[in-house]
Enzyme design. Sequence first.
Site, PDB file in Angstrom:
ATOM      1  N   SER A  60       5.468 -23.438 -26.251  1.00  0.00           N
ATOM      2  CA  SER A  60       4.185 -23.873 -26.820  1.00  0.00           C
ATOM      3  C   SER A  60       3.699 -22.926 -27.911  1.00  0.00           C
ATOM      4  O   SER A  60       4.109 -21.775 -28.000  1.00  0.00           O
ATOM      5  CB  SER A  60       3.115 -23.915 -25.720  1.00  0.00           C
TER       6      SER A  60
HETATM    7  N1  SAH Z   1       5.185 -23.693 -20.588  1.00  0.00           N
HETATM    8  C1  SAH Z   1       6.373 -23.698 -21.423  1.00  0.00           C
HETATM    9  C2  SAH Z   1       6.440 -24.869 -22.384  1.00  0.00           C
HETATM   10  C3  SAH Z   1       6.489 -26.158 -21.680  1.00  0.00           C
HETATM   11  S1  SAH Z   1       7.529 -27.393 -22.381  1.00  0.00           S
HETATM   12  C4  SAH Z   1       6.550 -22.405 -22.161  1.00  0.00           C
HETATM   13  O1  SAH Z   1       5.689 -21.521 -22.060  1.00  0.00           O
HETATM   14  O2  SAH Z   1       7.584 -22.244 -22.814  1.00  0.00           O
HETATM   15  C5  SAH Z   1       7.406 -28.508 -20.998  1.00  0.00           C
HETATM   16  C6  SAH Z   1       8.388 -28.238 -19.913  1.00  0.00           C
HETATM   17  O3  SAH Z   1       8.077 -29.114 -18.831  1.00  0.00           O
HETATM   18  C7  SAH Z   1       9.829 -28.537 -20.297  1.00  0.00           C
HETATM   19  O4  SAH Z   1      10.627 -27.417 -20.084  1.00  0.00           O
HETATM   20  C8  SAH Z   1      10.203 -29.696 -19.374  1.00  0.00           C
HETATM   21  O5  SAH Z   1      11.561 -29.661 -18.960  1.00  0.00           O
HETATM   22  C9  SAH Z   1       9.268 -29.478 -18.217  1.00  0.00           C
HETATM   23  N2  SAH Z   1       9.028 -30.657 -17.368  1.00  0.00           N
HETATM   24  C10 SAH Z   1       8.817 -31.942 -17.761  1.00  0.00           C
HETATM   25  N3  SAH Z   1       8.621 -32.720 -16.682  1.00  0.00           N
HETATM   26  C11 SAH Z   1       8.719 -31.933 -15.586  1.00  0.00           C
HETATM   27  C12 SAH Z   1       8.618 -32.142 -14.184  1.00  0.00           C
HETATM   28  N4  SAH Z   1       8.378 -33.347 -13.667  1.00  0.00           N
HETATM   29  N5  SAH Z   1       8.760 -31.084 -13.353  1.00  0.00           N
HETATM   30  C13 SAH Z   1       9.012 -29.853 -13.844  1.00  0.00           C
HETATM   31  N6  SAH Z   1       9.117 -29.577 -15.161  1.00  0.00           N
HETATM   32  C14 SAH Z   1       8.971 -30.598 -16.025  1.00  0.00           C
END
Ligand code: SAH
Length: 212
Positions: A60
């Site tokens: 992010s």
């Molecule tokens: N917080 C992260 C950025 C998030 S990107 C950082 O600091 O880098 C969103 C993430 O959510 C992705 O890695 C994606 O794989 C994950 N994601 C999406 N759906 C999900 C789910 N149902 N359970 C766990 N992770 C999930």
Amino acid sequence: MDHAERKMRFLYAVRSRGVTDARVLAAIEAIDRGAFVRGAFAERAYEDTPLPIACGQTISQPSVVGLMTQALALTGRDKVLEIGTGSGYQAAVLAKLSRRVYTVERHRRLVLEARAVMAALDLPNITVVHGDGSFGLPEQAPFDSILVTAAAEDPPGPLLAQLRVGGIMVVPVGQSDAVQSLIRVRRHEGGYDYEELRSVRFVPLVEGVGPD
Ligand code: SAH
């Protein structure tokens, strides 16, 4: 530009986008974002911009990380749940401001990479869990704060249920390919209050665990 100057400009950019809480700024200053970005993008780690990471996901934008963290009003004693570990950067910032962070990611590769970075940065109060975060982490509930870093169509019911009374959840809500609203949910004795904070853009919350 040397590293110190680049970092000073970075912190200035984050602050100018509304991250004014001194403790949150100190946490962002303390965590090396460069440790969470690989390859050619590493040199852009100190820009206030989202960047690609493995498995087609993104780390992010730092000012958004700051605003979401600020919205949780952490006390230093909190048990926090993050859904969507991604690179682990947001979890590391949360870990500086809370007692314990559980973070759930559906891609195993991202889980393993995040665990390695947490160990290298000596952040022992983070647990990275491989699984579908839509269901939360019932065995560790209730949580003082929950942060969802992927966009859901509605705040997921299991996560609302795992928030303690008096707790705060922050979640991007809306269609995945459109602009979403960042919502702050507060749980009280009789139910939940919802407040819209700003518009954001996140990758979607996807059901089930990933193929890798
Ligand atoms: N917080 C992260 C950025 C998030 S990107 C950082 O600091 O880098 C969103 C993430 O959510 C992705 O890695 C994606 O794989 C994950 N994601 C999406 N759906 C999900 C789910 N149902 N359970 C766990 N992770 C999930």
